[in-house]
Design a protein around this motif. Structure first.
Motif, PDB file in Angstrom:
ATOM      1  N   ALA A 162     133.066  37.484 161.554  1.00  0.00           N
ATOM      2  CA  ALA A 162     131.912  37.498 160.357  1.00  0.00           C
ATOM      3  C   ALA A 162     132.127  35.901 159.893  1.00  0.00           C
ATOM      4  N   ILE A 163     133.064  35.421 159.486  1.00  0.00           N
ATOM      5  CA  ILE A 163     133.403  34.409 159.073  1.00  0.00           C
ATOM      6  C   ILE A 163     132.723  32.799 159.799  1.00  0.00           C
ATOM      7  N   GLY A 164     132.862  33.349 161.205  1.00  0.00           N
ATOM      8  CA  GLY A 164     132.232  32.245 162.089  1.00  0.00           C
ATOM      9  C   GLY A 164     130.870  32.166 161.970  1.00  0.00           C
ATOM     10  N   TYR A 165     130.225  33.285 162.005  1.00  0.00           N
ATOM     11  CA  TYR A 165     128.708  33.263 161.897  1.00  0.00           C
ATOM     12  C   TYR A 165     128.206  32.881 160.364  1.00  0.00           C
ATOM     13  N   LEU A 166     129.012  33.413 159.394  1.00  0.00           N
ATOM     14  CA  LEU A 166     128.424  33.007 158.080  1.00  0.00           C
ATOM     15  C   LEU A 166     128.719  31.675 157.926  1.00  0.00           C
ATOM     16  N   VAL A 167     129.568  30.840 158.525  1.00  0.00           N
ATOM     17  CA  VAL A 167     129.901  29.537 158.479  1.00  0.00           C
ATOM     18  C   VAL A 167     128.532  28.631 159.065  1.00  0.00           C
ATOM     19  N   ARG A 168     128.295  29.242 160.165  1.00  0.00           N
ATOM     20  CA  ARG A 168     127.036  28.541 160.849  1.00  0.00           C
ATOM     21  C   ARG A 168     125.884  28.645 160.036  1.00  0.00           C
ATOM     22  N   ALA A 169     125.589  29.938 159.370  1.00  0.00           N
ATOM     23  CA  ALA A 169     124.611  30.062 158.681  1.00  0.00           C
ATOM     24  C   ALA A 169     124.321  29.147 157.564  1.00  0.00           C
ATOM     25  N   LEU A 170     125.562  28.845 156.945  1.00  0.00           N
ATOM     26  CA  LEU A 170     125.597  28.016 155.731  1.00  0.00           C
ATOM     27  C   LEU A 170     125.490  26.615 156.063  1.00  0.00           C
ATOM     28  N   GLU A 171     125.839  26.375 157.300  1.00  0.00           N
ATOM     29  CA  GLU A 171     125.583  24.833 157.948  1.00  0.00           C
ATOM     30  C   GLU A 171     123.998  24.500 157.662  1.00  0.00           C
ATOM     31  N   GLN A 172     123.193  25.450 158.078  1.00  0.00           N
ATOM     32  CA  GLN A 172     121.809  25.461 158.026  1.00  0.00           C
ATOM     33  C   GLN A 172     121.060  25.714 156.850  1.00  0.00           C
ATOM     34  N   ASN A 173     121.808  26.408 155.832  1.00  0.00           N
ATOM     35  CA  ASN A 173     121.404  26.591 154.540  1.00  0.00           C
ATOM     36  C   ASN A 173     122.525  26.829 153.386  1.00  0.00           C
ATOM     37  N   PRO A 174     123.016  25.354 153.054  1.00  0.00           N
ATOM     38  CA  PRO A 174     124.025  25.764 152.429  1.00  0.00           C
ATOM     39  C   PRO A 174     124.176  26.161 150.969  1.00  0.00           C
ATOM     40  N   ASP A 175     122.984  26.368 150.456  1.00  0.00           N
ATOM     41  CA  ASP A 175     122.975  26.789 149.064  1.00  0.00           C
ATOM     42  C   ASP A 175     122.414  28.350 148.816  1.00  0.00           C
ATOM     43  N   ASN A 176     122.618  29.144 149.995  1.00  0.00           N
ATOM     44  CA  ASN A 176     122.025  30.575 150.033  1.00  0.00           C
ATOM     45  C   ASN A 176     123.186  31.183 149.210  1.00  0.00           C
ATOM     46  N   PRO A 177     122.820  31.664 148.017  1.00  0.00           N
ATOM     47  CA  PRO A 177     123.802  32.535 147.327  1.00  0.00           C
ATOM     48  C   PRO A 177     124.386  33.765 148.029  1.00  0.00           C
ATOM     49  N   TYR A 178     123.474  34.421 148.965  1.00  0.00           N
ATOM     50  CA  TYR A 178     123.885  35.696 149.499  1.00  0.00           C
ATOM     51  C   TYR A 178     124.804  35.397 150.651  1.00  0.00           C
ATOM     52  N   PHE A 179     124.570  34.029 151.241  1.00  0.00           N
ATOM     53  CA  PHE A 179     125.468  33.750 152.525  1.00  0.00           C
ATOM     54  C   PHE A 179     126.780  33.436 151.808  1.00  0.00           C
ATOM     55  N   LEU A 180     126.593  32.532 150.710  1.00  0.00           N
ATOM     56  CA  LEU A 180     127.845  32.171 150.082  1.00  0.00           C
ATOM     57  C   LEU A 180     128.907  33.427 149.719  1.00  0.00           C
ATOM     58  N   LEU A 181     128.103  34.402 149.032  1.00  0.00           N
ATOM     59  CA  LEU A 181     128.873  35.785 148.622  1.00  0.00           C
ATOM     60  C   LEU A 181     129.386  36.298 149.751  1.00  0.00           C
ATOM     61  N   ASN A 182     128.856  36.728 150.815  1.00  0.00           N
ATOM     62  CA  ASN A 182     129.342  37.232 151.911  1.00  0.00           C
ATOM     63  C   ASN A 182     130.475  36.653 152.618  1.00  0.00           C
ATOM     64  N   LEU A 183     130.455  35.341 152.705  1.00  0.00           N
ATOM     65  CA  LEU A 183     131.588  34.512 153.333  1.00  0.00           C
ATOM     66  C   LEU A 183     132.728  34.768 152.209  1.00  0.00           C
ATOM     67  N   GLY A 184     132.574  34.533 151.036  1.00  0.00           N
ATOM     68  CA  GLY A 184     133.685  34.870 150.077  1.00  0.00           C
ATOM     69  C   GLY A 184     134.264  36.309 150.194  1.00  0.00           C
ATOM     70  N   ASP A 185     133.089  37.247 150.351  1.00  0.00           N
ATOM     71  CA  ASP A 185     133.687  38.530 150.552  1.00  0.00           C
ATOM     72  C   ASP A 185     134.356  38.678 152.007  1.00  0.00           C
ATOM     73  N   SER A 186     133.968  38.165 152.914  1.00  0.00           N
ATOM     74  CA  SER A 186     134.650  38.222 154.315  1.00  0.00           C
ATOM     75  C   SER A 186     136.171  37.561 154.252  1.00  0.00           C
ATOM     76  N   TYR A 187     136.236  36.524 153.596  1.00  0.00           N
ATOM     77  CA  TYR A 187     137.682  35.698 153.228  1.00  0.00           C
ATOM     78  C   TYR A 187     138.586  36.908 152.106  1.00  0.00           C
ATOM     79  N   SER A 188     137.783  37.380 151.231  1.00  0.00           N
ATOM     80  CA  SER A 188     138.601  38.408 150.435  1.00  0.00           C
ATOM     81  C   SER A 188     139.337  39.527 151.036  1.00  0.00           C
ATOM     82  N   LEU A 189     138.189  40.335 151.881  1.00  0.00           N
ATOM     83  CA  LEU A 189     138.598  41.371 152.474  1.00  0.00           C
ATOM     84  C   LEU A 189     139.768  40.954 153.801  1.00  0.00           C
ATOM     85  N   LEU A 190     139.596  39.783 154.257  1.00  0.00           N
ATOM     86  CA  LEU A 190     140.856  39.437 155.228  1.00  0.00           C
ATOM     87  C   LEU A 190     142.061  39.197 154.658  1.00  0.00           C
ATOM     88  N   GLY A 191     141.935  39.156 153.181  1.00  0.00           N
ATOM     89  CA  GLY A 191     143.155  38.966 152.564  1.00  0.00           C
ATOM     90  C   GLY A 191     143.530  37.619 151.900  1.00  0.00           C
TER      91      GLY A 191
END
Length: 431
Positions: free
Chosen positions: A281-310
């Motif tokens: 999930a982190i890999g795909y969300l990082v790629r999404a943010l490379e194209q759209n770096p200020d999208n709040p939903y992408f940023l939130l989901n990336l933060g959630d993925s790291y958080s859920l990973l511990g």
């Protein structure tokens, strides 16, 4: 063609964009006039210079139909406009300027679009399709009253009822009147069941939590265009909402292979996150943010993925960036993302205030209920969280959405467990 045997008297050919029906219509009309003498022409139907049109096609291709436009592309279109005027030119400029505005949040691009439209000759300005461009710009400029006046003007001109309904839908959405919007879209889908109208109806039904109606509309859209990317994206969204993660991952994986844009990448990332494959999930969300770096939903989901990973340390900067972004009050996602990010940062009071602001500006939606459930659960307001979980489930959100650690503390409440019938979340089975 002339005579009883339809002999060819004159012929012409020209380049065009086969996928752009508006462009095809206008260029065909323009080129048809070339077959006749000047006596058949007026100022409104002068044929377009071929080199100018090829220049337009080059910008269309280089800018990916305007969605990846640059300032240089706008300047090239302005150079064409200095001598020639045709509807597709105005449409491409506005799409380009609007996308630049959305991606940069710089209102100067709206000013550019307004000036470009104002330079159109009277014959172009009277065109219904041009009026639609003016309407879209007014909405982006928050000129809702002027947009309503334009609808009245078009109604007096007896324009197509489907077009009027479509404009009323867009204005209703801008005014957060989603119930009116979906009623109008249902009418349009009956009046003229095209791919676009059925897709728009599916989006509206989905936004209101009418999942079965959304599926019906999108299946009708796919019957018209079996390979439509947007329709498959909606099928993925429906599967994701209902908790059919395998189907969602399958749909979004196919979409990413065909069109790896930021939203397809982010949707696949979200599906993988809910499937507990956090690293992918982190890999795909990082790629999404490379194209759209200020999208709040992408940023939130990336933060959630790291958080859920511990990995809380990696999650914090993404949550903080969501909080630091200026809220676009017209986009409910900005509110939901900020509220959840604030909750995860321990800013519980601010998170609840953000939710209240969202409810003042936007109608209740499944996303709002789900975000509220997370915020209250993280803040320790367990009774409020359970109420919001029930609201989300009533819109057919699947159990998988509540399998994250943020809902663990609710597992001690029978009212929470009973919401899921025989299939409580996995977190409760192991707690």
């Amino acid at each position: 063609l002339t005579g009883s045997k339809w002999n060819v008297q004159q012929e012409t050919s020209w380049p065009t964009i086969s996928s752009a029906l508006l462009d095809l219509r206008h260029t065909t009309l323009s080129e048809t006039y070339r077959l006749f003498g000047n006596s058949h022409r007026s100022n409104d139907n002068q044929p377009l210079d071929e080199q100018a049109y090829r220049n337009y096609l080059n910008v269309y291709k280089a800018s990916n139909a305007g969605v990846n436009a640059s300032l240089e592309h706008l300047e090239q279109l302005e150079a064409i406009q200095s001598r020639y005027h045709f509807i597709p030119l105005y449409q491409l400029y506005q799409v380009s300027a609007m996308d630049l505005y959305v991606n940069t949040n710089n209102a100067v691009y709206l000013d550019y679009a307004e000036r470009f439209l104002n330079r159109a000759p009277k014959s172009i300005k009277m065109n219904t399709e041009f009026k639609r461009l003016e309407f879209n710009l007014l909405l982006l400029q928050d000129e809702n009253d002027k947009a309503a006046q334009l609808i009245e003007e078009l109604a007096n001109l007896k324009v197509d009822r489907v077009l009027l309904n479509l404009l009323k839908v867009e204005l209703a959405v801008r005014n957060n009147d989603y119930d009116t919007a979906v009623i109008l879209e249902r009418k349009n889908a009956l009046l003229r069941p095209s791919l676009t109208k059925l897709y728009n109806l599916a989006v509206s039904e989905f936004s209101l939590g009418n999942i079965d109606l959304a599926r019906q509309a999108i299946n009708k859209a796919l019957a018209i265009a079996p390979n439509d990317t947007d329709s498959y994206n909606m099928l993925g969204a429906i599967a994701l909402t209902e908790g059919d993660i395998d189907q969602a991952i399958k749909s979004y994986t196919a979409l990413v292979r065909r069109e790896p844009d930021s939203y397809n990448l982010a949707n696949l990332g979200l599906a993988l996150m809910l499937n507990e494959d956090y690293t992918s999930a982190i890999g795909y969300l990082v790629r999404a943010l490379e194209q759209n770096p200020d999208n709040p939903y992408f940023l939130l989901n990336l933060g959630d993925s790291y958080s859920l990973l511990g990995d809380q340390k990696s999650a914090q900067p993404y949550y903080q960036k969501v909080v630091d972004l200026d809220i676009d009050t017209r986009d409910a996602t900005h509110y939901y993302s900020r509220a959840q990010a604030q909750a995860h940062l321990g800013q519980h009071y601010q998170a609840i205030k953000t939710l209240q602001s969202a409810k003042e500006v936007h109608s209740d939606t499944p996303d709002l209920a789900y975000s509220s459930a997370i915020v209250h659960a993280v803040a320790g307001n367990h009774s409020a969280a359970i109420v919001e979980v029930e609201n989300a489930i009533n819109t057919k959100m699947g159990t998988v959405w509540f399998n994250t650690k943020w809902f663990v503390d609710l597992c001690t409440y029978p009212n929470f467990i009973n919401l899921f019938g025989r299939e409580p979340p996995n977190i409760c089975k192991t707690s």
